[in-house]
Design an enzyme around this catalytic site. Structure first.
Site, PDB file in Angstrom:
ATOM      1  N   HIS A  54      -3.632   7.411  21.516  1.00 48.20           N
ATOM      2  CA  HIS A  54      -2.419   7.223  20.717  1.00 48.20           C
ATOM      3  C   HIS A  54      -2.771   6.860  19.281  1.00 48.20           C
ATOM      4  O   HIS A  54      -2.190   7.374  18.325  1.00 48.20           O
ATOM      5  CB  HIS A  54      -1.541   6.140  21.353  1.00 48.20           C
ATOM      6  CG  HIS A  54      -0.191   6.048  20.733  1.00 48.20           C
ATOM      7  ND1 HIS A  54       0.113   5.132  19.753  1.00 48.20           N
ATOM      8  CD2 HIS A  54       0.929   6.783  20.921  1.00 48.20           C
ATOM      9  CE1 HIS A  54       1.376   5.301  19.380  1.00 48.20           C
ATOM     10  NE2 HIS A  54       1.889   6.294  20.064  1.00 48.20           N
ATOM     11  N   HIS A 107      -2.032   9.399  15.844  1.00 50.86           N
ATOM     12  CA  HIS A 107      -1.280   8.991  14.650  1.00 50.86           C
ATOM     13  C   HIS A 107      -2.157   8.961  13.398  1.00 50.86           C
ATOM     14  O   HIS A 107      -1.641   8.978  12.285  1.00 50.86           O
ATOM     15  CB  HIS A 107      -0.583   7.646  14.891  1.00 50.86           C
ATOM     16  CG  HIS A 107       0.651   7.795  15.728  1.00 50.86           C
ATOM     17  ND1 HIS A 107       1.874   8.136  15.196  1.00 50.86           N
ATOM     18  CD2 HIS A 107       0.850   7.690  17.062  1.00 50.86           C
ATOM     19  CE1 HIS A 107       2.773   8.229  16.164  1.00 50.86           C
ATOM     20  NE2 HIS A 107       2.173   7.962  17.308  1.00 50.86           N
ATOM     21  N   HIS A 153       4.511  12.979  23.021  1.00 51.89           N
ATOM     22  CA  HIS A 153       5.142  11.807  23.634  1.00 51.89           C
ATOM     23  C   HIS A 153       5.885  12.181  24.923  1.00 51.89           C
ATOM     24  O   HIS A 153       5.956  11.378  25.853  1.00 51.89           O
ATOM     25  CB  HIS A 153       6.058  11.112  22.627  1.00 51.89           C
ATOM     26  CG  HIS A 153       5.308  10.388  21.538  1.00 51.89           C
ATOM     27  ND1 HIS A 153       4.984  10.977  20.339  1.00 51.89           N
ATOM     28  CD2 HIS A 153       4.785   9.134  21.483  1.00 51.89           C
ATOM     29  CE1 HIS A 153       4.309  10.111  19.587  1.00 51.89           C
ATOM     30  NE2 HIS A 153       4.170   8.995  20.254  1.00 51.89           N
ATOM     31  N   GLU A 195      11.487  10.487  14.055  1.00 55.89           N
ATOM     32  CA  GLU A 195      10.349   9.561  13.944  1.00 55.89           C
ATOM     33  C   GLU A 195      10.587   8.461  12.898  1.00 55.89           C
ATOM     34  O   GLU A 195      10.336   7.306  13.238  1.00 55.89           O
ATOM     35  CB  GLU A 195       9.051  10.327  13.640  1.00 55.89           C
ATOM     36  CG  GLU A 195       7.854   9.390  13.728  1.00 55.89           C
ATOM     37  CD  GLU A 195       6.529  10.103  13.444  1.00 55.89           C
ATOM     38  OE1 GLU A 195       5.493   9.497  13.710  1.00 55.89           O
ATOM     39  OE2 GLU A 195       6.531  11.233  12.950  1.00 55.89           O
ATOM     40  N   HIS A 234      12.973   6.090  15.429  1.00 53.66           N
ATOM     41  CA  HIS A 234      11.821   5.780  16.280  1.00 53.66           C
ATOM     42  C   HIS A 234      10.987   4.637  15.710  1.00 53.66           C
ATOM     43  O   HIS A 234      10.680   3.664  16.390  1.00 53.66           O
ATOM     44  CB  HIS A 234      10.954   7.032  16.465  1.00 53.66           C
ATOM     45  CG  HIS A 234       9.558   6.719  16.905  1.00 53.66           C
ATOM     46  ND1 HIS A 234       8.514   6.539  16.016  1.00 53.66           N
ATOM     47  CD2 HIS A 234       9.032   6.503  18.137  1.00 53.66           C
ATOM     48  CE1 HIS A 234       7.413   6.240  16.689  1.00 53.66           C
ATOM     49  NE2 HIS A 234       7.692   6.217  17.970  1.00 53.66           N
ATOM     50  N   HIS A 239      10.514   0.551  17.165  1.00 49.82           N
ATOM     51  CA  HIS A 239       9.272  -0.197  17.405  1.00 49.82           C
ATOM     52  C   HIS A 239       9.329  -1.550  16.688  1.00 49.82           C
ATOM     53  O   HIS A 239       8.917  -2.572  17.239  1.00 49.82           O
ATOM     54  CB  HIS A 239       8.059   0.598  16.913  1.00 49.82           C
ATOM     55  CG  HIS A 239       7.546   1.609  17.891  1.00 49.82           C
ATOM     56  ND1 HIS A 239       6.497   1.364  18.733  1.00 49.82           N
ATOM     57  CD2 HIS A 239       7.951   2.874  18.172  1.00 49.82           C
ATOM     58  CE1 HIS A 239       6.254   2.432  19.484  1.00 49.82           C
ATOM     59  NE2 HIS A 239       7.123   3.367  19.157  1.00 49.82           N
TER      60      HIS A 239
END
EC number: 1.14.18.1
Length: 697
Positions: free
Chosen positions: A217, A221, A247, A355, A370, A374
């Site tokens: 992950h 990114h 994802h 995102e 998104h 988080h």
């Protein structure tokens, strides 16, 4: 000094070594010392830094001279982040800082590598180590003259993000007591250090807390940042669609594991004002901030965020407004751009909107759902910075997948994308798109050496990782931590085909899904299509007549080899699958090979293997600069460096859309496809990795 040979690869590599230790001290196993001028000494050593540096230089095996530059970057934003703070790309303030630093690194003229090294040394001395590591990695990856410099394994430079904090006290003790040349016994990391099975979510800790899964992950990114001044760093081919697909596959794989443990599929987090029953106590300490990562108690709520220190001022109302606008775009099939015009909504645009990356058509209207989700989850314990607390693990790309809530949040993200795929504006595939006239798959099976046919075998393995590159302020020499993880026996697919047409190429697509749902009933295709995990995809020439294709599981286009997850940083390039470092930096992104197969059960879990040979005329991609692919690894999840995504079909094809005719997987099968029942059986024993250092056995 424009060639990237020898020193020019070795010296930049050393900037990754022991990130919290100042550059005054020796770096690397050879004790190389950078020769620092006053300008390059960290501020806290301003009075005596050069003198200390010279003193270390007396014992050094190598001294690295640095070019003095006419001017150094100001870093007006980035220098505001204290060196002991934690860094998260999801925070707007931190994004601005990262953009400033990446710009400084990218703006050094090409092939002026002495200038580049001096600029980076200056940044390393003056900036937060985590911020530096991220920006430096992105720059190395995207500059043409540094792409041969390997990005160091993050688990070795920042080990505290990947393992129990008690390990480090023990590791420092080992380095202090035992001389460098004495074999050191590994520090055993217990398998169940974050909770007990009283917490049912803990049954999946082996998967969520796996080093390879979290490294995947983090690396994805790194390859696909969502913000940068240079648009080309973000605007890679089909980037938004890949955000959705990668994802989506994480959620599908996680749900396979849940079913193996008699748990329901993960429940999406859709009411943003309800309590979150899942608690999480990470038991990690940050070696940068010297504090523990904040835990989350059960039944906490999202709260409006107002943290000026992070540039965060967002309410749940904002999130709900953005969500309504995204839902309207899905229901109308149109997206409103920033200039007021509208365009057709496709999955690539939707991924970038959700995102959100800088490629979003309208940040004002669609927000950044998104990323901010988080942040809401990471700051439930201190939404207004009243207690000076840092964020939880869910806000760090390297630790976020440890948190059970990550999957509930991404289940909502995935569901939103699936609603677009199920809308009237995305048509189901026609038979002519799915079939491959003249190609008939007569049988498919999987074989494991010495094992039963159509049975995949999983087991536990324990391996060592060397912590010494991340153990700041301690003596040199390898210090091993031994941890246990899921693994699978290598296997191969055997596919028999009858090709009644002429010789041609085809794309072989291999997927797998549990045969039954949570209630032990046969799936409807509408649900099972979201459970199919991609195992491999490759282009294969077919002769006329009978063909047999055999393919090893270790050649999967989804995974990176075991050695790349747990590789030592020094002996580079010994892996025959890796042609050159430049591709590794990109292809280092990929699902870990040891997690290719779901865990299964000791009794044997029923899965279905699906194989499709699609029509290559509809799959092929004209690559810029020809079709010579430098890096075949992990292209399914990570694309290809400087090239188009190597498959023209929608990502996840043929399961990315609902079927208009088939209600279950058996009805879906055409002559160029095959379905095979298989069993995944877990052997609940731990095997030692034969590669563990001899001293550690």
């Amino acid at each position: 000094m424009s060639d990237m040979s020898g020193d020019v690869v070795e010296h930049p590599k050393l900037l990754f070594d022991r990130p919290n230790e100042p550059l005054i001290t020796p770096k690397g196993d050879n004790k190389a010392v950078f020769q620092l001028s006053e300008k390059l000494v960290p501020p806290e050593y301003a009075n005596n830094g050069v003198e200390l540096n010279d003193r270390f230089g007396d014992d050094a095996t190598e001294k690295i001279p640095l070019k003095t530059l006419d001017s150094y970057p100001a870093f007006t934003k980035a220098s505001q982040l204290p060196s002991d703070a934690d860094f998260s790309l999801l925070l707007p303030k931190h994004q601005e800082m990262a953009t400033e630093v990446i710009d400084a690194f990218m703006n050094v003229p090409l092939n002026q590598l002495q200038d580049f090294l001096s600029t980076c040394v200056y940044a390393r001395a003056n900036l937060n180590p985590q911020l530096f590591n991220y920006c430096y990695s992105v720059a190395l990856m995207h500059r043409d003259d540094t792409k041969n410099v390997p990005i160091q394994n993050f688990a070795e430079t920042f080990p505290s993000k990947f393992m129990d904090s008690q390990v480090f006290q023990r590791a420092r003790e080992v380095t202090a007591v035992l001389p460098q040349n004495v074999p050191r016994i590994p520090i055993i990391i217990p398998r169940d250090y974050t909770a007990t099975d009283l917490e049912e979510e803990h049954r999946l800790a082996y998967w969520r807390e796996d080093i390879g899964v979290n490294l995947h992950h983090w690396h994805w990114h790194l390859v696909y940042p969502f913000t940068a001044s240079q648009r080309s760093i973000v605007a890679k081919d089909r980037r938004g669609e890949l955000f959705f697909h990668m994802h989506q596959q994480l959620i599908a794989r996680y749900n396979c594991e849940r079913l193996n443990h008699s748990l329901k599929r993960v429940k999406k987090f859709s009411n943003w004002r309800e309590p979150i029953p899942e608690a999480y106590f990470p038991k990690l300490d940050s070696l940068t901030s010297a504090r523990g990562w904040p835990p989350r108690q059960a039944n906490m709520y999202w709260q409006d965020l107002n943290r000026p220190v992070d540039g965060l001022n967002i309410t749940i109302n904002d999130m709900e407004r953005w969500r309504r606008n995204v839902e309207e775009a899905i229901s109308t099939g149109r997206v409103t751009k920033a200039d007021g015009s509208s365009a057709e909504l496709d999955i690539d645009t939707l991924g970038n909107m959700l995102e959100a990356s800088i490629l979003s058509p309208n940040r004002e209207l669609y927000g950044s759902i998104h990323n901010n989700g988080h942040s809401f989850a990471a700051y439930m314990h201190d939404p207004t910075h009243r207690y000076l607390e840092s964020f939880g693990v869910i806000a760090d790309e390297a630790t976020t997948m440890r948190d059970p809530f990550f999957y509930r949040w991404h289940a909502w993200i995935d569901d939103t994308c699936q609603r677009h795929k199920e809308s009237a504006y995305v048509r189901p595939y026609t038979r002519s798109e799915l079939e491959n006239p003249g190609v008939q798959v007569t049988s498919v099976s999987v074989e494991t050496a010495g094992g039963q046919p159509n049975t995949l075998n999983t087991f536990w393995m324990s391996s060592d990782v060397d912590l010494s590159k991340g153990l700041d302020f301690s003596d040199r020499g390898a210090v091993y931590a031994r941890f246990t993880y899921l693994n699978n026996r290598p296997f191969r697919y055997v596919i028999n085909i009858n090709n009644t047409g002429s010789a041609r190429r085809t794309t072989v697509r291999i997927f797998m899904a549990p045969k039954f749902d949570e209630r032990n009933l046969v799936w409807s295709l509408a649900d099972q299509r979201k459970m199919f995990i991609e195992m491999d995809r490759f282009v294969q020439p077919l002769n006329a007549g009978q063909n047999t294709i055999t393919r090893n599981s270790t050649d999967s286009s989804v995974t990176i080899p075991f050695e790349q997850t747990f590789r030592d940083l020094s002996p580079q390039g010994s892996d025959p699958r890796r042609t050159s470092l430049a591709e590794f930096n990109f292809c280092g992104c990929g699902w870990p090979q040891h997690m290719l197969v779901p865990k299964g059960t000791e009794a044997g879990a029923a899965y279905q293997l699906f194989v499709m040979l699609s029509n290559y005329d509809l799959d092929s991609v004209d690559q810029p600069g020809g079709n010579q692919l430098s890096c075949v690894e992990a292209s399914s999840f990570c694309g290809l460096k400087d090239k188009k995504y190597p498959d023209r079909r929608s990502m996840g094809f043929p399961f990315d859309r609902p079927s208009s005719i088939a209600t279950n997987i058996e009805d879906f099968i055409l002559p160029n496809m095959a379905l095979q029942d298989i069993t995944i059986r877990l052997s609940n024993v731990v095997e030692q990795n034969p590669r563990n250092p001899p001293s550690a056995v």
